[in-house]
Design an enzyme around this catalytic site. Structure first.
Site, short mmCIF file in Angstrom:
data_model
loop_
_atom_site.label_atom_id
_atom_site.label_comp_id
_atom_site.label_asym_id
_atom_site.label_seq_id
_atom_site.Cartn_x
_atom_site.Cartn_y
_atom_site.Cartn_z
CE1 TYR A 200 -75.01 -25.67 -12.42
CE2 TYR A 200 -73.36 -26.06 -14.12
CZ TYR A 200 -73.98 -26.41 -12.92
OH TYR A 200 -73.54 -27.54 -12.24
CE LYS A 204 -74.77 -30.61 -14.69
NZ LYS A 204 -73.54 -31.38 -15.07
N1 NAD Z 1 -69.58 -28.38 -7.33
C1 NAD Z 1 -70.83 -28.62 -7.02
O1 NAD Z 1 -71.36 -28.18 -5.99
C2 NAD Z 1 -71.68 -29.45 -7.95
C3 NAD Z 1 -72.97 -29.78 -7.54
C4 NAD Z 1 -73.76 -30.54 -8.39
C5 NAD Z 1 -73.26 -30.98 -9.60
N2 NAD Z 1 -72.02 -30.65 -9.99
C6 NAD Z 1 -71.55 -31.17 -11.28
O2 NAD Z 1 -70.38 -31.95 -11.05
C7 NAD Z 1 -69.52 -31.90 -12.18
C8 NAD Z 1 -68.13 -31.52 -11.74
O3 NAD Z 1 -68.25 -30.26 -11.11
P1 NAD Z 1 -67.02 -29.66 -10.26
O4 NAD Z 1 -67.60 -28.87 -9.15
O5 NAD Z 1 -66.04 -30.73 -9.98
O6 NAD Z 1 -66.43 -28.60 -11.32
P2 NAD Z 1 -64.92 -28.38 -11.78
O7 NAD Z 1 -64.94 -27.17 -12.63
O8 NAD Z 1 -64.00 -28.43 -10.61
O9 NAD Z 1 -64.62 -29.68 -12.67
C9 NAD Z 1 -65.07 -29.77 -13.98
C10 NAD Z 1 -63.94 -30.39 -14.80
O10 NAD Z 1 -64.38 -30.50 -16.15
C11 NAD Z 1 -63.33 -30.06 -16.99
N3 NAD Z 1 -63.85 -29.52 -18.24
C12 NAD Z 1 -64.51 -28.35 -18.41
N4 NAD Z 1 -64.77 -28.17 -19.71
C13 NAD Z 1 -64.24 -29.25 -20.37
C14 NAD Z 1 -64.19 -29.64 -21.73
N5 NAD Z 1 -64.69 -28.86 -22.68
N6 NAD Z 1 -63.59 -30.81 -22.03
C15 NAD Z 1 -63.05 -31.58 -21.06
N7 NAD Z 1 -63.07 -31.27 -19.76
C16 NAD Z 1 -63.67 -30.11 -19.43
C17 NAD Z 1 -62.61 -28.98 -16.20
O11 NAD Z 1 -61.29 -28.80 -16.67
C18 NAD Z 1 -62.68 -29.53 -14.79
O12 NAD Z 1 -61.54 -30.29 -14.48
C19 NAD Z 1 -70.14 -30.87 -13.14
O13 NAD Z 1 -70.82 -31.57 -14.17
C20 NAD Z 1 -71.14 -30.11 -12.27
O14 NAD Z 1 -72.24 -29.64 -13.03
C21 NAD Z 1 -71.20 -29.90 -9.20
C1 5JK Z 2 -73.19 -13.59 -1.92
C2 5JK Z 2 -74.24 -14.46 -1.27
C3 5JK Z 2 -75.57 -13.81 -1.19
C4 5JK Z 2 -74.33 -15.79 -2.01
C5 5JK Z 2 -73.06 -16.59 -1.74
C6 5JK Z 2 -73.33 -18.05 -1.89
C7 5JK Z 2 -73.44 -18.52 -3.35
C8 5JK Z 2 -72.18 -18.15 -4.13
C9 5JK Z 2 -73.68 -20.03 -3.31
C10 5JK Z 2 -75.00 -20.32 -2.58
C11 5JK Z 2 -75.57 -21.61 -3.21
C12 5JK Z 2 -74.43 -22.08 -4.12
C13 5JK Z 2 -74.80 -23.04 -5.23
C14 5JK Z 2 -75.38 -24.34 -4.67
O1 5JK Z 2 -74.51 -24.88 -3.69
C15 5JK Z 2 -75.54 -25.35 -5.73
C16 5JK Z 2 -74.88 -25.31 -6.89
C17 5JK Z 2 -75.18 -26.37 -7.90
C18 5JK Z 2 -73.93 -26.90 -8.59
O2 5JK Z 2 -74.30 -27.66 -9.73
C19 5JK Z 2 -73.01 -25.80 -9.03
C20 5JK Z 2 -72.69 -24.84 -7.91
C21 5JK Z 2 -73.95 -24.24 -7.27
C22 5JK Z 2 -74.66 -23.38 -8.30
C23 5JK Z 2 -73.55 -23.38 -6.05
C24 5JK Z 2 -72.81 -22.13 -6.48
C25 5JK Z 2 -72.54 -21.15 -5.35
C26 5JK Z 2 -73.83 -20.77 -4.64
C27 5JK Z 2 -74.77 -20.05 -5.56
#
Ligand code: NAD
Ligand code: 5JK
Length: 410
Positions: A200, A204
């Site tokens: 992952y 990214k």
């Molecule tokens: N959630 C977080 O904490 C977090 C933190 C930093 C960055 N991000 C980034 O933000 C973005 C959105 O993350 P999120 O948490 O909303 O995730 P999410 O899974 O809720 O949303 C992702 C969306 O992308 C769509 N998707 C996946 N594969 C696809 C494909 N092949 N074609 C079209 N659509 C597709 C999914 O259906 C979903 O609606 C991601 O790029 C993720 O890397 C998320």
């Molecule tokens: C079972 C415990 C030891 C761990 C439980 C928490 C764990 C699932 C959480 C902790 C940190 C979280 C990640 C962090 O918030 C940042 C990101 C970056 C974003 O791009 C995608 C989600 C992610 C990886 C979170 C996922 C859940 C994590 C690992």
């Protein structure tokens, strides 16, 4: 883009527009982008909430616009994504304007589907991605979606003449690294050895590099492509499934959660509404400030406090009746390491039968136990970003969401 906000009727495309962040970006555009003429919502899975936009039940739409399934005529026999269009009259801060919302069921790994969705768009906000750190998808598929999907978006912009691209990157492009080095209140210029092995963060990092590298490429029509990447830390807020999973786990354990991470490990978190707002603002300012913003990265930040992952979650789960047991981790770290490794083995053994993907694995354990917080104002300096939601407001909204949906399947 046209000259005045009033006259401009811009076409925005949000990929991943039905995801946790994407939905908030879509709603924020409908509420706060006065130049919006058409909003294309592109996603592999179109959410049922899009139906609500037609009834106007949640978005001030004054009028149930015509809606029907308008399949895009296939080009040279290539199947194209199903398209559903609805016309909304949305109430905006500056009055009432019609906005066409086009829901497109499509796959970013399919270049022709992406090109069909991008064609004619003024700006693309690319949030679509496979956010998988739990071993649900193979490394190949993660790469296909996050890297090739992003490559397809870039090439579609170049081929069709779309000049502005905002990419949703992630803190994990930077870290935590495989050595577990802390990143303590760092910024976009803080030196840090970004070393990744997990699919992952690797995906990214490569996708972000592609986006920034594409800045300045000539698009169809001869003008330069302008790109930037936004790096959210851990996003929380309405729709955060992991938060909801913790809540349900606590309910199953009699209203208790057991501390596994030291309170001293700070984790940066940011409210989803502020992340959405930063995307909208960056997309709006990218043309006017192309020389400054083009090819830049920006951490997403707001007033959310620095706390350990578990203590931060308790800001919302506590008011919902849960209690975090232990001021120190109740399980020794070596046991967590063992259990994480056991989960990997179980996931591998069970894969032919079922998907076993618990929260705890070596990667999530390492991330959870490594300090990673940001302190920056680059987005404010470059495009005037200020958080739209205070910490108190972000907290209240998240608590209300957990209370309203925490136990349900939503
Ligand atoms: N959630 C977080 O904490 C977090 C933190 C930093 C960055 N991000 C980034 O933000 C973005 C959105 O993350 P999120 O948490 O909303 O995730 P999410 O899974 O809720 O949303 C992702 C969306 O992308 C769509 N998707 C996946 N594969 C696809 C494909 N092949 N074609 C079209 N659509 C597709 C999914 O259906 C979903 O609606 C991601 O790029 C993720 O890397 C998320
Ligand atoms: C079972 C415990 C030891 C761990 C439980 C928490 C764990 C699932 C959480 C902790 C940190 C979280 C990640 C962090 O918030 C940042 C990101 C970056 C974003 O791009 C995608 C989600 C992610 C990886 C979170 C996922 C859940 C994590 C690992």
């Amino acid at each position: 883009m046209a000259d005045s906000a009033q006259a401009q009727k811009l076409v925005y495309l949000v990929t991943g527009g039905c995801g946790f962040l994407g939905e908030h970006v879509v709603r924020m555009l409908l509420q706060r982008e006065p130049r919006l003429g058409e909003l294309r919502v592109f996603d592999l899975h179109l959410g049922p909430w899009l139906e609500e936009l037609k009834t106007g039940s949640r978005w001030g739409s004054l009028w149930r616009g015509g809606c029907g399934r308008f399949p895009i005529p296939s080009q040279a026999g290539i199947p194209t994504p199903a398209v559903e269009q609805m016309i909304l009259v949305s109430v905006h801060m500056d009055g009432i304007r019609p906005v066409r919302v086009t829901a497109i069921q499509g796959d970013v790994t399919q270049a022709h589907e992406v090109a069909a969705a991008v064609a004619g768009a003024h700006v693309v906000i690319h949030t679509a991605g496979l956010v998988d750190v739990f071993g649900r998808a193979s490394p190949k598929i993660i790469h296909e979606v996050n890297v090739q999907g992003t490559r397809n978006v870039i090439e579609a912009c170049v081929q069709t003449g779309t000049r502005f691209l905002v990419y949703t990157s992630s803190m994990e492009v930077v870290g935590p690294n495989t050595k577990g080095d802390p990143f303590y209140r760092g910024n976009e210029d803080t030196p840090y050895e970004a070393v990744h092995r997990h699919p992952y963060p690797c995906s990214k990092a490569l996708a972000e590099w592609l986006v920034l590298e594409a800045n300045g490429r000539k698009v169809c029509g001869g003008l330069p492509l302008v790109t930037c990447a936004l790096r959210p830390t851990g996003i929380y807020g309405e729709g955060h499934q992991i938060m909801r999973d913790f809540y349900r786990q606590g309910l199953r354990l009699g209203g208790r959660l057991f501390r596994a991470i030291p309170a001293s490990v700070e984790h940066g978190r940011v409210y989803v509404g502020n992340v959405a707002w930063m995307h909208v603002l960056a997309a709006r300012e990218l043309e006017r400030r192309a020389a400054l913003m083009g090819g830049q990265v920006y951490f997403c930040y707001d007033g959310s406090p620095y706390k350990s992952y578990e203590d931060f979650n308790m800001e919302f789960l506590g008011p919902c009746g849960l209690r975090l047991v232990g001021t120190r981790p109740l399980v020794p770290y070596w046991l967590l390491v063992f259990l994480a490794a056991l989960n990997v083995l179980l996931q591998w053994l069970l894969r032919p039968l079922l998907l076993y993907a618990p929260l705890l694995n070596p990667y999530t354990l390492a991330v959870a136990n490594t300090t990673f917080t940001v302190s920056t104002d680059k987005a404010q300096r470059h495009f005037g970003y200020e958080p739209l939601f205070s910490w108190e407001d972000s907290r209240t909204r998240t608590i209300l969401w957990v209370q309203a949906t925490g136990g349900s399947a939503q």
